[in-house]
Write an enzyme that holds these catalytic residues in place. Sequence first.
Site, PDB file in Angstrom:
ATOM      1  N   GLY A  84      -0.885  -1.521   0.704  1.00 15.75           N
ATOM      2  CA  GLY A  84      -0.248  -0.668   1.711  1.00 15.75           C
ATOM      3  C   GLY A  84       0.236   0.617   1.060  1.00 15.75           C
ATOM      4  O   GLY A  84      -0.289   1.050   0.034  1.00 15.75           O
ATOM      5  N   SER A  85       1.268   1.207   1.651  1.00 14.49           N
ATOM      6  CA  SER A  85       1.715   2.530   1.198  1.00 14.49           C
ATOM      7  C   SER A  85       2.608   2.427  -0.045  1.00 14.49           C
ATOM      8  O   SER A  85       3.174   1.370  -0.341  1.00 14.49           O
ATOM      9  CB  SER A  85       2.491   3.203   2.328  1.00 14.49           C
ATOM     10  OG  SER A  85       3.631   2.429   2.614  1.00 14.49           O
TER      11      SER A  85
ATOM     12  N   GLU B 256      -1.372  -2.678  -4.454  1.00 11.85           N
ATOM     13  CA  GLU B 256      -2.460  -1.695  -4.313  1.00 11.85           C
ATOM     14  C   GLU B 256      -2.010  -0.712  -3.252  1.00 11.85           C
ATOM     15  O   GLU B 256      -1.789  -1.100  -2.110  1.00 11.85           O
ATOM     16  CB  GLU B 256      -3.773  -2.389  -3.877  1.00 11.85           C
ATOM     17  CG  GLU B 256      -4.407  -3.233  -4.950  1.00 11.85           C
ATOM     18  CD  GLU B 256      -4.786  -2.453  -6.192  1.00 11.85           C
ATOM     19  OE1 GLU B 256      -4.921  -1.212  -6.129  1.00 11.85           O
ATOM     20  OE2 GLU B 256      -4.911  -3.088  -7.248  1.00 11.85           O
TER      21      GLU B 256
ATOM     22  N   CYS C 243      -7.878   4.055   1.506  1.00 10.41           N
ATOM     23  CA  CYS C 243      -7.182   4.381   0.266  1.00 10.41           C
ATOM     24  C   CYS C 243      -8.116   5.076  -0.712  1.00 10.41           C
ATOM     25  O   CYS C 243      -7.674   5.752  -1.630  1.00 10.41           O
ATOM     26  CB  CYS C 243      -6.623   3.112  -0.361  1.00 10.41           C
ATOM     27  SG  CYS C 243      -7.875   1.835  -0.539  1.00 10.41           S
TER      28      CYS C 243
ATOM     29  N   GLN D  42       0.064   8.541  13.716  1.00 13.79           N
ATOM     30  CA  GLN D  42      -0.915   9.033  12.749  1.00 13.79           C
ATOM     31  C   GLN D  42      -1.544  10.332  13.266  1.00 13.79           C
ATOM     32  O   GLN D  42      -1.698  11.300  12.517  1.00 13.79           O
ATOM     33  CB  GLN D  42      -1.991   7.958  12.537  1.00 13.79           C
ATOM     34  CG  GLN D  42      -2.988   8.276  11.447  1.00 13.79           C
ATOM     35  CD  GLN D  42      -2.379   8.237  10.046  1.00 13.79           C
ATOM     36  OE1 GLN D  42      -1.775   7.255   9.664  1.00 13.79           O
ATOM     37  NE2 GLN D  42      -2.521   9.322   9.298  1.00 13.79           N
TER      38      GLN D  42
ATOM     39  N   GLU E 105      -0.570  11.588   0.281  1.00 14.98           N
ATOM     40  CA  GLU E 105      -1.654  10.918   0.992  1.00 14.98           C
ATOM     41  C   GLU E 105      -1.588  11.306   2.470  1.00 14.98           C
ATOM     42  O   GLU E 105      -0.555  11.182   3.113  1.00 14.98           O
ATOM     43  CB  GLU E 105      -1.509   9.404   0.855  1.00 14.98           C
ATOM     44  CG  GLU E 105      -2.705   8.693   1.413  1.00 14.98           C
ATOM     45  CD  GLU E 105      -2.628   7.180   1.230  1.00 14.98           C
ATOM     46  OE1 GLU E 105      -1.552   6.619   1.474  1.00 14.98           O
ATOM     47  OE2 GLU E 105      -3.649   6.595   0.845  1.00 14.98           O
TER      48      GLU E 105
HETATM   49  P1  NAD Z   1       2.405   0.074   5.058  1.00 16.53           P
HETATM   50  O1  NAD Z   1       2.947   0.142   3.684  1.00 16.53           O
HETATM   51  O2  NAD Z   1       3.137   0.759   6.140  1.00 16.53           O
HETATM   52  O3  NAD Z   1       2.245  -1.431   5.532  1.00 16.53           O
HETATM   53  C1  NAD Z   1       1.503  -2.368   4.773  1.00 16.53           C
HETATM   54  C2  NAD Z   1       2.057  -3.748   5.071  1.00 16.53           C
HETATM   55  O4  NAD Z   1       3.384  -3.816   4.550  1.00 16.53           O
HETATM   56  C3  NAD Z   1       2.146  -4.079   6.546  1.00 16.53           C
HETATM   57  O5  NAD Z   1       1.841  -5.438   6.757  1.00 16.53           O
HETATM   58  C4  NAD Z   1       3.605  -3.789   6.848  1.00 16.53           C
HETATM   59  O6  NAD Z   1       4.103  -4.481   7.973  1.00 16.53           O
HETATM   60  C5  NAD Z   1       4.255  -4.264   5.568  1.00 16.53           C
HETATM   61  N1  NAD Z   1       5.600  -3.713   5.336  1.00 16.53           N
HETATM   62  C6  NAD Z   1       6.083  -2.520   5.747  1.00 16.53           C
HETATM   63  N2  NAD Z   1       7.370  -2.377   5.352  1.00 16.53           N
HETATM   64  C7  NAD Z   1       7.693  -3.497   4.662  1.00 16.53           C
HETATM   65  C8  NAD Z   1       8.877  -3.956   4.006  1.00 16.53           C
HETATM   66  N3  NAD Z   1       9.990  -3.223   3.968  1.00 16.53           N
HETATM   67  N4  NAD Z   1       8.843  -5.157   3.390  1.00 16.53           N
HETATM   68  C9  NAD Z   1       7.726  -5.915   3.400  1.00 16.53           C
HETATM   69  N5  NAD Z   1       6.586  -5.547   4.034  1.00 16.53           N
HETATM   70  C10 NAD Z   1       6.567  -4.346   4.650  1.00 16.53           C
HETATM   71  O7  NAD Z   1       0.879   0.588   4.980  1.00 16.53           O
HETATM   72  P2  NAD Z   1      -0.167   0.727   6.188  1.00 16.53           P
HETATM   73  O8  NAD Z   1       0.179   1.935   6.974  1.00 16.53           O
HETATM   74  O9  NAD Z   1      -0.332  -0.569   6.896  1.00 16.53           O
HETATM   75  O10 NAD Z   1      -1.511   0.974   5.382  1.00 16.53           O
HETATM   76  C11 NAD Z   1      -1.913   2.201   4.918  1.00 16.53           C
HETATM   77  C12 NAD Z   1      -1.635   2.329   3.433  1.00 16.53           C
HETATM   78  O11 NAD Z   1      -2.324   1.286   2.742  1.00 16.53           O
HETATM   79  C13 NAD Z   1      -2.148   3.606   2.837  1.00 16.53           C
HETATM   80  O12 NAD Z   1      -1.179   4.134   1.964  1.00 16.53           O
HETATM   81  C14 NAD Z   1      -3.388   3.176   2.072  1.00 16.53           C
HETATM   82  O13 NAD Z   1      -3.743   4.018   1.013  1.00 16.53           O
HETATM   83  C15 NAD Z   1      -2.987   1.832   1.608  1.00 16.53           C
HETATM   84  N6  NAD Z   1      -4.159   1.025   1.244  1.00 16.53           N
HETATM   85  C16 NAD Z   1      -4.398   0.814  -0.082  1.00 16.53           C
HETATM   86  C17 NAD Z   1      -5.523   0.088  -0.472  1.00 16.53           C
HETATM   87  C18 NAD Z   1      -5.776  -0.170  -1.931  1.00 16.53           C
HETATM   88  O14 NAD Z   1      -6.481  -1.113  -2.241  1.00 16.53           O
HETATM   89  N7  NAD Z   1      -5.232   0.624  -2.836  1.00 16.53           N
HETATM   90  C19 NAD Z   1      -6.399  -0.428   0.496  1.00 16.53           C
HETATM   91  C20 NAD Z   1      -6.111  -0.190   1.842  1.00 16.53           C
HETATM   92  C21 NAD Z   1      -4.971   0.537   2.205  1.00 16.53           C
END
Ligand code: NAD
Length: 482
Positions: A228-229, A250, A284, A331, A383
Amino acid sequence: MNFNTEQAIYIGGEWQGGISTITNINPSDLSQDLGQFSQASRQQVDQAISAARQAQPIWEKTPLEQKQKALQAIGDELIARCDELGTLLSKEEGKPFAEGRGEVYRSGQFFHYFAAEVLRQMGDLADSVRPGVSVEVSREAVGVVAIISPWNFPVATAAWKIAPALAFGNSVIWKPANLTPASAVALADIIHRQDLPAGTFNLVLGSGSEVGDALIHSDKIDAVSFTGSVDTGRKIATATAANFVKCQLEMGSKNALVIADDADINIAVEATIAGSYSGAGQKCTASSRLVVLESIHDKYVDALIKRMSQLKVGHALEKDVFMGPVVDDKQLAANFDWIDKAHHHGADLAFGGQRLALEHEGYYMSPTLLLNTKNDWDLNQEEVFAPLASVIKVKDLDEAIATVNDTRFGLTAGIITQSLRSSALFKQQAQTGCVMVNLPTAGTDYHVPFGGRKQSSFGPREQGQYAKEFYTVIKTAYQRPY
Ligand code: NAD
């Protein structure tokens, strides 16, 4: 969908309702509601953790062939149903059907790969420095693994975590993103029908601030694998460190594609289209910075604009659509903010930049290209996660490589060149986890490690045989005969 979306929490082998529901909206057609999906409570997270704790030692000791068969069967079903599940994924996430289907198919391959890994778990033997004593080095499961995944690859990111977690004898609690609950329930339903001890696999739907927060602060889990982010990743690193829980993150990136002066223009354009605009740039690994040598700049930009004008934007399930909508209204608004800011900075809008009104109301925008941007602008340092790429003009390869590396991220980088010298130099000097030559920055294999450097990744690599670093712990056993 042959599951009950309001009984979508899966704990200890049973489906349950939650404390509330959220509505899943199709971003290609805002009038289409894909169902009300349950949201788990903090108490249900605790229940899932205790179910996983009880099941884990049973699963770890389950005979290898039973584990292998279960993973193989999950992979078989994902592949056999990739049209149906790809359609579901495309409906809720907005990626075109070919990409949705491809993601489900690839997810099946992750399960097949790790089914085989179940039978390939070996240790090392050594003589001790003490005469007559032998040493065995073996790997054991970490224990209970929490998996937190994003919406942009809702099935694949989960599959490449769940498959190795189970293969190495761990139990799993999966918290998917709230924007894509249907794909998560569909995958959980496939896993539910396998021969796993109840509690080995659990699904808790809910927000990051409630369900995610409860998971990452628990001292009763052993590991968290997150995609995630960066902002969420930082919270997870902090929370898990407090309990000495293992974590793997990641995160985001700001990938650059270099167009060298000797680049084949067709390869450069096709790699840009695939890297910057497929998945509406919400990857990503997307090429959001195009670092172009000045001698080829005009030729490349002209050819790219011509190709961009041929891309069809539309409903994810419509034929010949190259790019679907972006995932939600937030978004979409953020994307136009970036375009406005770039314009005020002095960037030239060479293509796109418009919201599109199509037959169905959805979050549609045109693929966008900005010229004359500078690498130190926020646009090129943060990003953006949009179908938006910015061109940075440079004078030579040294400046190109310095520009690629001038970022806090480091997931992927690419170069388009016909020169062996330039590609060798680039592979050596790019400060990223993955490097692509004459290929898009997005798109990786499933049997080799994947991950980045700097703020893009933290902890051991994912995928291939490298996955065992995260999903196992090492035991060193010394033995002296009687
Ligand atoms: P996000 O960080 O908002 O959410 C990812 C996950 O984390 C979701 O399930 C969300 O509910 C959870 N989450 C959010 N806040 C949390 C908290 N405080 N505690 C625990 N869990 C929490 O990211 P997103 O918008 O779902 O995805 C996009 C991001 O993911 C982008 O930054 C992208 O680059 C990244 N990404 C990275 C890869 C990689 O392999 N490097 C692959 C795909 C996506």
